[in-house]
Design a protein around this motif. Structure first.
Motif, PDB file in Angstrom:
ATOM      1  N   LEU A 163       0.543  -6.534   6.707  1.00 46.51           N
ATOM      2  CA  LEU A 163      -0.696  -5.766   6.759  1.00 46.51           C
ATOM      3  C   LEU A 163      -0.430  -4.261   6.667  1.00 46.51           C
ATOM      4  CD1 LEU A 163      -3.804  -5.828   7.232  1.00 46.51           C
ATOM      5  CD2 LEU A 163      -3.284  -5.512   9.643  1.00 46.51           C
ATOM      6  N   GLU A 164       0.564  -3.783   7.399  1.00 43.88           N
ATOM      7  CA  GLU A 164       0.834  -2.348   7.447  1.00 43.88           C
ATOM      8  C   GLU A 164       1.291  -1.789   6.096  1.00 43.88           C
ATOM      9  OE1 GLU A 164       1.208  -3.975  11.583  1.00 43.88           O
ATOM     10  OE2 GLU A 164       1.948  -4.589   9.631  1.00 43.88           O
ATOM     11  N   THR A 165       2.178  -2.476   5.423  1.00 45.82           N
ATOM     12  CA  THR A 165       2.644  -1.988   4.120  1.00 45.82           C
ATOM     13  C   THR A 165       1.534  -2.070   3.073  1.00 45.82           C
ATOM     14  OG1 THR A 165       3.662  -4.163   3.735  1.00 45.82           O
ATOM     15  CG2 THR A 165       5.110  -2.383   4.498  1.00 45.82           C
ATOM     16  N   ASN A 166       0.735  -3.124   3.139  1.00 46.20           N
ATOM     17  CA  ASN A 166      -0.402  -3.234   2.219  1.00 46.20           C
ATOM     18  C   ASN A 166      -1.411  -2.115   2.469  1.00 46.20           C
ATOM     19  OD1 ASN A 166       0.724  -5.522   1.107  1.00 46.20           O
ATOM     20  ND2 ASN A 166      -0.609  -6.930   2.192  1.00 46.20           N
ATOM     21  N   LEU A 167      -1.607  -1.772   3.727  1.00 42.21           N
ATOM     22  CA  LEU A 167      -2.535  -0.702   4.083  1.00 42.21           C
ATOM     23  C   LEU A 167      -2.063   0.637   3.528  1.00 42.21           C
ATOM     24  CD1 LEU A 167      -5.099   0.086   5.627  1.00 42.21           C
ATOM     25  CD2 LEU A 167      -3.698   0.340   7.670  1.00 42.21           C
ATOM     26  N   ILE A 168      -0.782   0.922   3.654  1.00 40.14           N
ATOM     27  CA  ILE A 168      -0.227   2.180   3.123  1.00 40.14           C
ATOM     28  C   ILE A 168      -0.380   2.224   1.606  1.00 40.14           C
ATOM     29  CG2 ILE A 168       1.866   3.576   2.856  1.00 40.14           C
ATOM     30  CD1 ILE A 168       0.589   3.494   5.691  1.00 40.14           C
ATOM     31  N   THR A 169      -0.061   1.119   0.941  1.00 37.80           N
ATOM     32  CA  THR A 169      -0.199   1.064  -0.514  1.00 37.80           C
ATOM     33  C   THR A 169      -1.652   1.279  -0.925  1.00 37.80           C
ATOM     34  OG1 THR A 169       1.686  -0.437  -0.704  1.00 37.80           O
ATOM     35  CG2 THR A 169       0.173  -0.355  -2.562  1.00 37.80           C
ATOM     36  N   ALA A 170      -2.573   0.619  -0.259  1.00 34.27           N
ATOM     37  CA  ALA A 170      -3.995   0.741  -0.600  1.00 34.27           C
ATOM     38  C   ALA A 170      -4.518   2.151  -0.336  1.00 34.27           C
ATOM     39  CB  ALA A 170      -4.814  -0.274   0.183  1.00 34.27           C
ATOM     40  N   MET A 171      -4.071   2.786   0.740  1.00 31.27           N
ATOM     41  CA  MET A 171      -4.564   4.114   1.111  1.00 31.27           C
ATOM     42  C   MET A 171      -3.902   5.250   0.328  1.00 31.27           C
ATOM     43  SD  MET A 171      -4.874   3.773   5.252  1.00 31.27           S
ATOM     44  CE  MET A 171      -5.443   5.448   5.463  1.00 31.27           C
ATOM     45  N   SER A 172      -2.763   4.987  -0.270  1.00 27.82           N
ATOM     46  CA  SER A 172      -2.011   6.035  -0.951  1.00 27.82           C
ATOM     47  C   SER A 172      -2.825   6.696  -2.056  1.00 27.82           C
ATOM     48  CB  SER A 172      -0.734   5.449  -1.553  1.00 27.82           C
ATOM     49  OG  SER A 172      -0.081   6.416  -2.341  1.00 27.82           O
ATOM     50  N   LYS A 173      -2.665   7.994  -2.180  1.00 27.05           N
ATOM     51  CA  LYS A 173      -3.346   8.779  -3.216  1.00 27.05           C
ATOM     52  C   LYS A 173      -2.519   8.842  -4.505  1.00 27.05           C
ATOM     53  CE  LYS A 173      -6.629  10.448  -0.399  1.00 27.05           C
ATOM     54  NZ  LYS A 173      -6.978   9.349   0.430  1.00 27.05           N
ATOM     55  N   ALA A 174      -1.491   8.015  -4.607  1.00 23.17           N
ATOM     56  CA  ALA A 174      -0.634   8.001  -5.795  1.00 23.17           C
ATOM     57  C   ALA A 174      -1.452   7.709  -7.048  1.00 23.17           C
ATOM     58  CB  ALA A 174       0.474   6.968  -5.641  1.00 23.17           C
ATOM     59  N   LYS A 175      -1.041   8.309  -8.156  1.00 25.72           N
ATOM     60  CA  LYS A 175      -1.758   8.142  -9.416  1.00 25.72           C
ATOM     61  C   LYS A 175      -1.461   6.794 -10.077  1.00 25.72           C
ATOM     62  CE  LYS A 175      -1.425  13.086 -10.095  1.00 25.72           C
ATOM     63  NZ  LYS A 175      -0.672  14.121 -10.782  1.00 25.72           N
ATOM     64  N   PHE A 176      -0.253   6.263  -9.849  1.00 30.01           N
ATOM     65  CA  PHE A 176       0.176   5.022 -10.491  1.00 30.01           C
ATOM     66  C   PHE A 176       0.977   4.234  -9.463  1.00 30.01           C
ATOM     67  CE2 PHE A 176       2.914   2.566 -13.443  1.00 30.01           C
ATOM     68  CZ  PHE A 176       1.938   2.014 -14.245  1.00 30.01           C
ATOM     69  N   LYS A 177       0.591   2.982  -9.228  1.00 27.87           N
ATOM     70  CA  LYS A 177       1.236   2.170  -8.195  1.00 27.87           C
ATOM     71  C   LYS A 177       1.961   0.988  -8.823  1.00 27.87           C
ATOM     72  CE  LYS A 177      -2.246   3.489  -4.830  1.00 27.87           C
ATOM     73  NZ  LYS A 177      -3.305   3.034  -3.918  1.00 27.87           N
ATOM     74  N   VAL A 178       3.226   0.827  -8.429  1.00 28.32           N
ATOM     75  CA  VAL A 178       4.071  -0.246  -8.938  1.00 28.32           C
ATOM     76  C   VAL A 178       4.469  -1.127  -7.759  1.00 28.32           C
ATOM     77  CG1 VAL A 178       6.248  -0.804 -10.083  1.00 28.32           C
ATOM     78  CG2 VAL A 178       4.988   1.258 -10.735  1.00 28.32           C
ATOM     79  N   GLY A 179       4.415  -2.439  -7.959  1.00 31.37           N
ATOM     80  CA  GLY A 179       4.795  -3.352  -6.890  1.00 31.37           C
ATOM     81  C   GLY A 179       5.472  -4.592  -7.427  1.00 31.37           C
ATOM     82  N   LEU A 180       5.926  -5.420  -6.523  1.00 26.39           N
ATOM     83  CA  LEU A 180       6.562  -6.678  -6.882  1.00 26.39           C
ATOM     84  C   LEU A 180       5.528  -7.790  -6.849  1.00 26.39           C
ATOM     85  CD1 LEU A 180       9.864  -6.357  -4.821  1.00 26.39           C
ATOM     86  CD2 LEU A 180       9.473  -5.798  -7.219  1.00 26.39           C
ATOM     87  N   SER A 181       5.756  -8.828  -7.640  1.00 23.31           N
ATOM     88  CA  SER A 181       4.801  -9.930  -7.725  1.00 23.31           C
ATOM     89  C   SER A 181       4.768 -10.733  -6.430  1.00 23.31           C
ATOM     90  CB  SER A 181       5.177 -10.845  -8.888  1.00 23.31           C
ATOM     91  OG  SER A 181       6.434 -11.431  -8.629  1.00 23.31           O
ATOM     92  N   GLY A 182       3.689 -11.444  -6.265  1.00 23.36           N
ATOM     93  CA  GLY A 182       3.560 -12.325  -5.114  1.00 23.36           C
ATOM     94  C   GLY A 182       2.615 -11.811  -4.051  1.00 23.36           C
ATOM     95  N   LEU A 183       2.096 -10.613  -4.220  1.00 25.65           N
ATOM     96  CA  LEU A 183       1.163 -10.044  -3.252  1.00 25.65           C
ATOM     97  C   LEU A 183      -0.198  -9.858  -3.915  1.00 25.65           C
ATOM     98  CD1 LEU A 183       3.528  -7.406  -1.641  1.00 25.65           C
ATOM     99  CD2 LEU A 183       2.804  -9.555  -0.657  1.00 25.65           C
ATOM    100  N   ASP A 184      -1.099  -9.244  -3.210  1.00 24.43           N
ATOM    101  CA  ASP A 184      -2.430  -8.971  -3.725  1.00 24.43           C
ATOM    102  C   ASP A 184      -2.332  -8.080  -4.961  1.00 24.43           C
ATOM    103  OD1 ASP A 184      -5.086  -8.365  -4.171  1.00 24.43           O
ATOM    104  OD2 ASP A 184      -5.530  -7.921  -2.076  1.00 24.43           O
ATOM    105  N   GLU A 185      -2.699  -8.602  -6.103  1.00 34.73           N
ATOM    106  CA  GLU A 185      -2.563  -7.879  -7.367  1.00 34.73           C
ATOM    107  C   GLU A 185      -3.461  -6.652  -7.458  1.00 34.73           C
ATOM    108  OE1 GLU A 185      -3.187 -10.743 -10.435  1.00 34.73           O
ATOM    109  OE2 GLU A 185      -1.350 -11.831  -9.953  1.00 34.73           O
ATOM    110  N   ARG A 186      -4.497  -6.591  -6.637  1.00 37.40           N
ATOM    111  CA  ARG A 186      -5.396  -5.442  -6.652  1.00 37.40           C
ATOM    112  C   ARG A 186      -4.717  -4.166  -6.152  1.00 37.40           C
ATOM    113  NH1 ARG A 186     -10.027  -7.194  -2.858  1.00 37.40           N
ATOM    114  NH2 ARG A 186      -8.200  -7.794  -1.666  1.00 37.40           N
ATOM    115  N   LEU A 187      -3.591  -4.306  -5.471  1.00 40.12           N
ATOM    116  CA  LEU A 187      -2.895  -3.152  -4.913  1.00 40.12           C
ATOM    117  C   LEU A 187      -2.213  -2.302  -5.986  1.00 40.12           C
ATOM    118  CD1 LEU A 187      -1.159  -4.841  -1.845  1.00 40.12           C
ATOM    119  CD2 LEU A 187      -2.930  -3.102  -1.746  1.00 40.12           C
TER     120      LEU A 187
END
Length: 172
Positions: free
Chosen positions: A119-143
Motif C-alpha cells: 500500500l505504501e509504495t503504491n501510494l507514493i507512486t500514485a501521489m508522485s508529481k513525476a512526468k513519466f512513471k515506469v514500473g514492473l509488471s504484476g501490479l496495478d497498471e493504472r500506476l
C-alpha cells in the motif's frame, strides 16, 4: 488493529481516487531527473541505480533513490533515504517532510522498482508529481505509463529494456 485496517482502507480509497483522476501528459523533453522507489525487502542495491544513471549521463543531484522498509529493525543498517509505514496517516496524509519533498518533486522519470503489492509504495507512486512513471509488471497498471516485465532480481535486463524504451520515446 482494527484502526490499522480502516487506515489502510482510507489510503486505498485515496489511491483509487488519484488514479481515476490521473491524466497522462507526455512530452518530448529529455530526461534530466530520475527518482527511484524501492522496497528494501525485494531489492536493496541503491548503488546499482546510481552507477546505471551515471552511465546514462545523469549524476547525483539529478537522481534520488528512496526505499520502503517494512521491518523497522533494519533501519540502523541503512545510510540512504528510507520511509516506513509510520510515515503515513489517514487519507494519503504524508507525515515525513523528506518523503513529501520526494513526492512533490517533478522528476522527468519515476522508477518504481518493486513487485510486492504494498500500500505504501503504491501510494507514493500514485501521489508522485513525476512526468513519466515506469514500473514492473504484476501490479496495478493504472500506476504507470510504462510497464516492464522482468523479474525483480534481473536488473541487467531491466537496464537494457529501460534504455531501449526511453530511447524509442526520445527521452534519452
Amino acid at each position: 488493529m482494527i484502526l490499522k485496517v480502516f487506515k489502510e482502507k482510507s489510503n486505498q480509497k485515496f489511491i483509487n481516487s488519484l488514479l481515476s483522476a490521473r491524466r497522462a501528459a507526455f512530452s518530448n523533453s529529455k530526461v534530466q531527473t530520475i527518482g527511484v522507489l524501492l522496497n528494501i525487502e525485494e531489492y536493496d542495491d541503491f548503488e546499482s541505480f546510481r552507477v546505471y544513471f551515471k552511465s546514462l549521463g545523469l549524476v547525483s543531484p539529478k537522481c534520488k533513490v528512496v526505499a520502503f522498509i517494512d521491518d523497522e529493525k533494519k533501519i540502523s543498517n541503512l545510510w540512504d533515504t528510507y520511509f516506513i509505514s509510520k510515515n503515513f496517516g489517514w487519507k494519503g496524509k504524508i507525515l515525513s517532510v523528506d518523503l513529501q519533498s520526494f513526492i512533490n518533486y517533478e522528476f522527468d522519470v519515476l522508477i518504481s522498482y518493486y513487485k510486492k503489492d504494498q500500500l505504501e509504495t503504491n501510494l507514493i507512486t500514485a501521489m508522485s508529481k513525476a512526468k513519466f512513471k515506469v514500473g514492473l509488471s504484476g501490479l496495478d497498471e493504472r500506476l504507470y505509463d510504462l510497464i516492464i516485465d522482468v523479474p525483480i532480481n534481473n536488473f541487467k535486463t531491466f537496464k537494457f529494456e529501460l534504455k531501449k524504451y526511453l530511447t524509442v520515446l526520445r527521452k534519452l
